[in-house]
Write a protein that holds these residues in place. Structure first.
Motif, PDB file in Angstrom:
ATOM      1  N   LYS A 230     -29.517  -4.071  18.615  1.00  0.00           N
ATOM      2  CA  LYS A 230     -27.961  -3.979  18.392  1.00  0.00           C
ATOM      3  C   LYS A 230     -27.432  -5.277  18.826  1.00  0.00           C
ATOM      4  N   LYS A 231     -27.724  -5.886  20.002  1.00  0.00           N
ATOM      5  CA  LYS A 231     -27.144  -7.036  20.198  1.00  0.00           C
ATOM      6  C   LYS A 231     -27.683  -8.408  19.251  1.00  0.00           C
ATOM      7  N   ASN A 232     -28.792  -8.471  19.071  1.00  0.00           N
ATOM      8  CA  ASN A 232     -29.134  -9.566  17.999  1.00  0.00           C
ATOM      9  C   ASN A 232     -28.532  -9.209  16.527  1.00  0.00           C
ATOM     10  N   SER A 233     -28.590  -7.846  16.207  1.00  0.00           N
ATOM     11  CA  SER A 233     -27.823  -7.538  15.019  1.00  0.00           C
ATOM     12  C   SER A 233     -26.475  -7.928  14.829  1.00  0.00           C
ATOM     13  N   ASP A 234     -25.708  -7.700  15.935  1.00  0.00           N
ATOM     14  CA  ASP A 234     -24.425  -8.272  16.220  1.00  0.00           C
ATOM     15  C   ASP A 234     -24.115 -10.065  16.074  1.00  0.00           C
ATOM     16  N   ILE A 235     -25.167 -10.452  16.654  1.00  0.00           N
ATOM     17  CA  ILE A 235     -25.193 -11.932  16.570  1.00  0.00           C
ATOM     18  C   ILE A 235     -25.136 -12.331  15.034  1.00  0.00           C
ATOM     19  N   VAL A 236     -26.248 -11.828  14.451  1.00  0.00           N
ATOM     20  CA  VAL A 236     -26.381 -12.296  13.110  1.00  0.00           C
ATOM     21  C   VAL A 236     -25.306 -11.752  12.262  1.00  0.00           C
ATOM     22  N   PHE A 237     -24.681 -10.623  12.394  1.00  0.00           N
ATOM     23  CA  PHE A 237     -23.694 -10.300  11.583  1.00  0.00           C
ATOM     24  C   PHE A 237     -22.351 -11.244  11.844  1.00  0.00           C
ATOM     25  N   ASN A 238     -22.269 -11.365  13.191  1.00  0.00           N
ATOM     26  CA  ASN A 238     -20.966 -12.224  13.440  1.00  0.00           C
ATOM     27  C   ASN A 238     -21.390 -13.765  12.856  1.00  0.00           C
ATOM     28  N   LYS A 239     -22.446 -14.240  12.573  1.00  0.00           N
ATOM     29  CA  LYS A 239     -22.812 -15.590  12.022  1.00  0.00           C
ATOM     30  C   LYS A 239     -22.673 -15.237  10.380  1.00  0.00           C
ATOM     31  N   PHE A 240     -22.985 -14.380   9.943  1.00  0.00           N
ATOM     32  CA  PHE A 240     -22.495 -14.124   8.423  1.00  0.00           C
ATOM     33  C   PHE A 240     -21.114 -14.193   8.098  1.00  0.00           C
ATOM     34  N   LYS A 241     -20.568 -13.572   9.025  1.00  0.00           N
ATOM     35  CA  LYS A 241     -18.969 -13.363   8.987  1.00  0.00           C
ATOM     36  C   LYS A 241     -18.327 -14.835   8.898  1.00  0.00           C
ATOM     37  N   GLU A 242     -19.045 -15.538   9.905  1.00  0.00           N
ATOM     38  CA  GLU A 242     -18.371 -17.050  10.011  1.00  0.00           C
ATOM     39  C   GLU A 242     -18.528 -17.818   8.933  1.00  0.00           C
ATOM     40  N   LEU A 243     -19.836 -17.615   8.463  1.00  0.00           N
ATOM     41  CA  LEU A 243     -20.378 -18.442   7.140  1.00  0.00           C
ATOM     42  C   LEU A 243     -19.240 -18.257   6.035  1.00  0.00           C
ATOM     43  N   ALA A 244     -18.974 -16.791   5.782  1.00  0.00           N
ATOM     44  CA  ALA A 244     -18.062 -16.316   4.842  1.00  0.00           C
ATOM     45  C   ALA A 244     -16.780 -16.905   5.038  1.00  0.00           C
ATOM     46  N   LYS A 245     -16.316 -16.918   6.073  1.00  0.00           N
ATOM     47  CA  LYS A 245     -14.885 -17.193   6.602  1.00  0.00           C
ATOM     48  C   LYS A 245     -14.648 -18.723   6.674  1.00  0.00           C
ATOM     49  N   GLU A 246     -15.563 -19.718   7.169  1.00  0.00           N
ATOM     50  CA  GLU A 246     -15.343 -20.765   7.479  1.00  0.00           C
ATOM     51  C   GLU A 246     -15.802 -21.772   6.288  1.00  0.00           C
ATOM     52  N   PHE A 247     -16.930 -21.144   5.872  1.00  0.00           N
ATOM     53  CA  PHE A 247     -17.508 -22.129   4.665  1.00  0.00           C
ATOM     54  C   PHE A 247     -17.556 -21.459   3.334  1.00  0.00           C
ATOM     55  N   GLY A 248     -16.906 -20.194   3.339  1.00  0.00           N
ATOM     56  CA  GLY A 248     -16.838 -19.586   1.763  1.00  0.00           C
ATOM     57  C   GLY A 248     -18.053 -19.288   1.437  1.00  0.00           C
ATOM     58  N   GLN A 249     -18.988 -18.960   2.057  1.00  0.00           N
ATOM     59  CA  GLN A 249     -20.223 -18.866   1.757  1.00  0.00           C
ATOM     60  C   GLN A 249     -20.652 -17.338   1.078  1.00  0.00           C
ATOM     61  N   THR A 250     -20.873 -17.328  -0.459  1.00  0.00           N
ATOM     62  CA  THR A 250     -20.724 -16.162  -1.072  1.00  0.00           C
ATOM     63  C   THR A 250     -22.387 -15.339  -0.617  1.00  0.00           C
ATOM     64  N   MET A 251     -22.158 -14.079  -0.199  1.00  0.00           N
ATOM     65  CA  MET A 251     -23.520 -13.382   0.369  1.00  0.00           C
ATOM     66  C   MET A 251     -23.549 -12.042  -0.200  1.00  0.00           C
ATOM     67  N   LEU A 252     -24.723 -11.556  -0.355  1.00  0.00           N
ATOM     68  CA  LEU A 252     -25.239 -10.186  -1.013  1.00  0.00           C
ATOM     69  C   LEU A 252     -26.257  -9.736  -0.066  1.00  0.00           C
ATOM     70  N   ILE A 253     -25.894  -8.674   0.835  1.00  0.00           N
ATOM     71  CA  ILE A 253     -26.722  -8.231   1.854  1.00  0.00           C
ATOM     72  C   ILE A 253     -27.071  -6.677   1.535  1.00  0.00           C
ATOM     73  N   VAL A 254     -28.363  -6.454   1.330  1.00  0.00           N
ATOM     74  CA  VAL A 254     -28.746  -4.942   1.644  1.00  0.00           C
ATOM     75  C   VAL A 254     -28.733  -4.534   2.881  1.00  0.00           C
ATOM     76  N   THR A 255     -28.091  -3.550   3.467  1.00  0.00           N
ATOM     77  CA  THR A 255     -28.105  -3.076   4.621  1.00  0.00           C
ATOM     78  C   THR A 255     -28.233  -1.499   4.874  1.00  0.00           C
TER      79      THR A 255
END
Ligand SMILES: Nc1ncnc2c1ncn2[C@@H]1O[C@H](COP(=O)(O)OP(=O)(O)OP(=O)(O)O)[C@@H](O)[C@H]1O
Ligand SMILES: [Mg+2]
Length: 229
Positions: A181-206
């Protein structure tokens, strides 16, 4: 900007069959599009066709019918050398298992897709790799070998690696599937940051409903079909 310029990835009526052991249709008229800067998740029960779809969208599987467009260009039917160049240039991948090379350092692992693309010098790539590692707070581990990292750290490095060529699109197949859970949250938050700060387009199966709920949009699949997008 025209509306179509916003579309990073589009699939039109994708059908996919497997023939072994018997003829089975695993994707049925899959159509959707993803816009620049969107953080999109794909969910659905085990066996509904998520990985099969991602394999096609990432241009690695060309045995399907229907059409695929990336960055405004039709890519279905293109040669394998065209597709491999396209992948190197435009797509960053993150899988459930990190696939880092243990005999190489963390820094070198992040550089590898950049060396393959051949757009930047080694020196520039080192600099870029450190920059990407910094996003994930992994810059101090750059000199370690990949097998000297924890699972969560390895996955953060794998995501940094996916970013090295500044891809148009990041695709992930259960990138947090192997994490606590802890590491999932870290990765999720980083994805979120990439989307918000860099406008990174992402397609993620989960498989993780909480992860999906935090994305901009969720594509839901059932038995080879997109039932919501
Ligand atoms: N190489 C193959 N040959 C034949 N059938 C296959 C092959 N690969 C996948 N399948 C079948 O296609 C269907 C979709 O598989 P896929 O791996 O895309 O599911 P998934 O949604 O990613 O599932 P999971 O959530 O468990 O990863 C399944 O019924 C699977 O058994
Ligand atoms: Mg899968």
């Amino acid at each position: 900007m025209r509306e179509t310029d916003q579309i990073v990835l589009e699939s039109k009526n994708i059908d996919k069959f497997f023939y072994n052991p018997t003829k089975t249709q695993v994707l049925k008229e899959v159509s959707f599009s993803i816009n620049r800067g969107e953080f999109v998740s794909v969910i659905g029960k085990s066996g509904c066709g998520k990985s099969t779809l991602l394999y096609i969208l990432s241009t690695m599987d060309t045995d399907y019918s229907g059409e695929l467009f990336m960055d405004g260009e039709k890519i279905s039917g293109k040669s394998s050398s065209f597709l491999s160049q396209l992948r190197n240039e435009k797509i960053g991948f993150v899988f459930q298992f990190h696939y880092l090379l243990n005999e190489f350092s963390v820094l070198e692992n992040v550089m590898i897709p950049g060396l393959k693309l051949g757009k930047y010098s080694r020196e520039e790539l080192e600099h870029r790799a450190l920059e990407k590692l910094r996003i994930f707070d992994m810059q101090d581990h750059a000199k370690k070998k990949a097998n000297q990292l924890s699972g969560g750290q390895k996955q953060r490095v794998a995501i940094a690696r996916a970013l090295i060529n500044d891809p148009l699109l990041i695709m992930g197949d259960e990138p947090t599937g192997n994490l606590d859970k802890k590491n999932s949250d870290i990765v999720f938050n980083k994805f979120k940051e990439l989307a918000k700060e860099f406008g990174q387009t992402m397609l993620i199966v989960t498989h993780d409903p909480e992860f999906a709920a935090g994305t901009d949009r969720t594509i839901e699949m059932e038995d080879g079909r997109v039932i919501r997008f």
